[in-house]
Design a protein around this motif. Structure first.
Motif, PDB file in Angstrom:
ATOM      1  N   VAL A  51       0.658  -0.970   0.030  1.00 53.20           N
ATOM      2  CA  VAL A  51      -0.042  -0.209   0.017  1.00 53.20           C
ATOM      3  C   VAL A  51       0.865   1.222  -0.022  1.00 53.20           C
ATOM      4  CG1 VAL A  51      -1.659   1.355   1.314  1.00 53.20           C
ATOM      5  CG2 VAL A  51      -2.053  -0.974   1.065  1.00 53.20           C
ATOM      6  N   LEU A 249     -13.893   2.211   1.936  1.00 54.12           N
ATOM      7  CA  LEU A 249     -13.642   1.409   0.749  1.00 54.12           C
ATOM      8  C   LEU A 249     -13.601  -0.043   1.583  1.00 54.12           C
ATOM      9  CD1 LEU A 249     -12.212   0.602  -1.917  1.00 54.12           C
ATOM     10  CD2 LEU A 249     -10.025   1.049  -0.711  1.00 54.12           C
ATOM     11  N   LEU A 300      -7.635  -0.830  -4.975  1.00 55.57           N
ATOM     12  CA  LEU A 300      -6.949   0.469  -4.566  1.00 55.57           C
ATOM     13  C   LEU A 300      -6.113   1.123  -5.658  1.00 55.57           C
ATOM     14  CD1 LEU A 300      -6.203   2.528  -2.259  1.00 55.57           C
ATOM     15  CD2 LEU A 300      -4.400   1.042  -1.890  1.00 55.57           C
TER      16      LEU A 300
END
Length: 330
Positions: A51, A249, A300
């Motif tokens: 991430v 999300l 993402l």
């Protein structure tokens, strides 16, 4: 450093805010068994560097609202930061301390991650925020102002001792907050807090029911509530800046027909915010990527690619919660 000046005259200031509730098992001890989730937490830990790499690649500023207990290296260090006054919930299953005392075996990899906190801080434009020290529930019966203040003091102390930081942004666990808890946060040095959307099904989150859950789920697919973007609020004249959440999300689900629709809805909302000069605040838990991490990372990245288009086409800026106050409008 964010550039607040837009050279192209048809651009209007719009902002993409990301906050993450970083908690590992501290956010789930009252809901699920620790030992049956070790693989889940292992995959969560592995996904966090990925991430961060995506954030760096796409120029994303984000707030990692981290449970203070997670910053400890082990049980002994964690206990050294325990507040003297602990929450006296009427339902002790909500207490991290009561939960710990009942455990016969502790797996520290699911509870402590100072290495990941350090990694987060090593990446550019990442803010370390607070998710309280013990995943504290401010609206549960039995808790009081003094114990919440003690909890936040412990969170500030461990962040200062371990990472040399004073925490400025706060996310309330389970999105439980009221005017008293927000005042306490301001008194403990916090400048920004994430607040809930104004829709009825996001109010009083300590009082959950099936109808609220159905509406929150349905709103991820079609518009059931109010507009999700908003003018960036100003802190002038108030103690703390409230930044409403726009959208959670939700994690990718195997065999679900709705995965792509949820991502498309987020992209549509982002574009509306970018065109209108408004703020859009996306949030999730890092452990949401613990199942099917590759699929979640792909979702993402699709969102971040879309942000890049919004930045190029409309001048949308990525900011973390702290930057919404610092240098912008305070």
């Amino acid at each position: 450093m964010i550039d607040l000046r837009i050279d192209r005259p048809f651009f209007v200031d719009s902002f993409f805010i990301i906050s993450l509730d970083f908690e590992l098992h501290w956010g789930r001890f009252d809901k699920t068994d620790l030992h049956s989730n070790l693989s889940y937490y292992h995959q969560t830990r592995n996904s966090i560097p990925q991430v961060l790499e995506l954030f760096q690649q796409y120029g994303i500023h984000a707030t990692w609202a981290t449970v203070g207990s997670l910053m400890a290296a082990n049980v002994e260090e964690w206990k050294a930061y325990w507040p003297e006054l602990k929450p006296a919930y009427h339902k002790q299953r909500f207490s991290a301390y009561a939960w710990f005392e009942e455990q016969k075996q502790i797996r520290e990899e699911a509870l402590f991650a100072p290495d990941l906190v350090k990694l987060i801080l090593d990446y550019p434009h990442q803010e370390l925020g607070s998710h309280t020290f013990s995943h504290y529930y401010t609206c549960e019966a039995g808790q009081c102002h003094a114990s919440f203040q003690a909890d936040l003091k412990a969170a500030q102390q461990i962040a200062k001792d371990k990472f040399g930081l004073e925490l400025k942004s706060l996310v309330f666990p389970r999105n439980q907050m009221d005017k008293h808890s927000i005042r306490t946060a301001a008194a403990m040095g916090f400048q920004t807090v994430r607040t809930n959307p104004s829709d009825w099904y996001w109010k009083n989150t300590q009082e959950e029911n099936l109808l609220k859950k159905l509406f929150r789920t349905g709103d991820t697919l079609v518009a059931l509530g109010k507009k999700t973007s908003y003018p960036l609020p100003k802190r002038q004249g108030i103690e703390v800046l409230g930044l409403p959440a726009s959208r959670l999300l939700r994690p990718f689900r195997s065999n679900s027909f709705f995965n792509q629709r949820r991502i498309t809805r987020i992209k549509e909302e982002m574009e509306e915010a970018a065109k209108s000069g408004l703020a859009y605040h996306l949030w999730w838990h890092p452990h949401n990527f613990g199942n099917l991490p590759d699929e979640n990372l792909k979702c993402l990245e699709e969102i971040l690619v879309h942000f890049s288009k919004m930045r190029d086409n409309y001048g949308m800026q990525s900011i973390h919660m702290g930057e919404s106050c610092k240098g912008l409008n305070c």
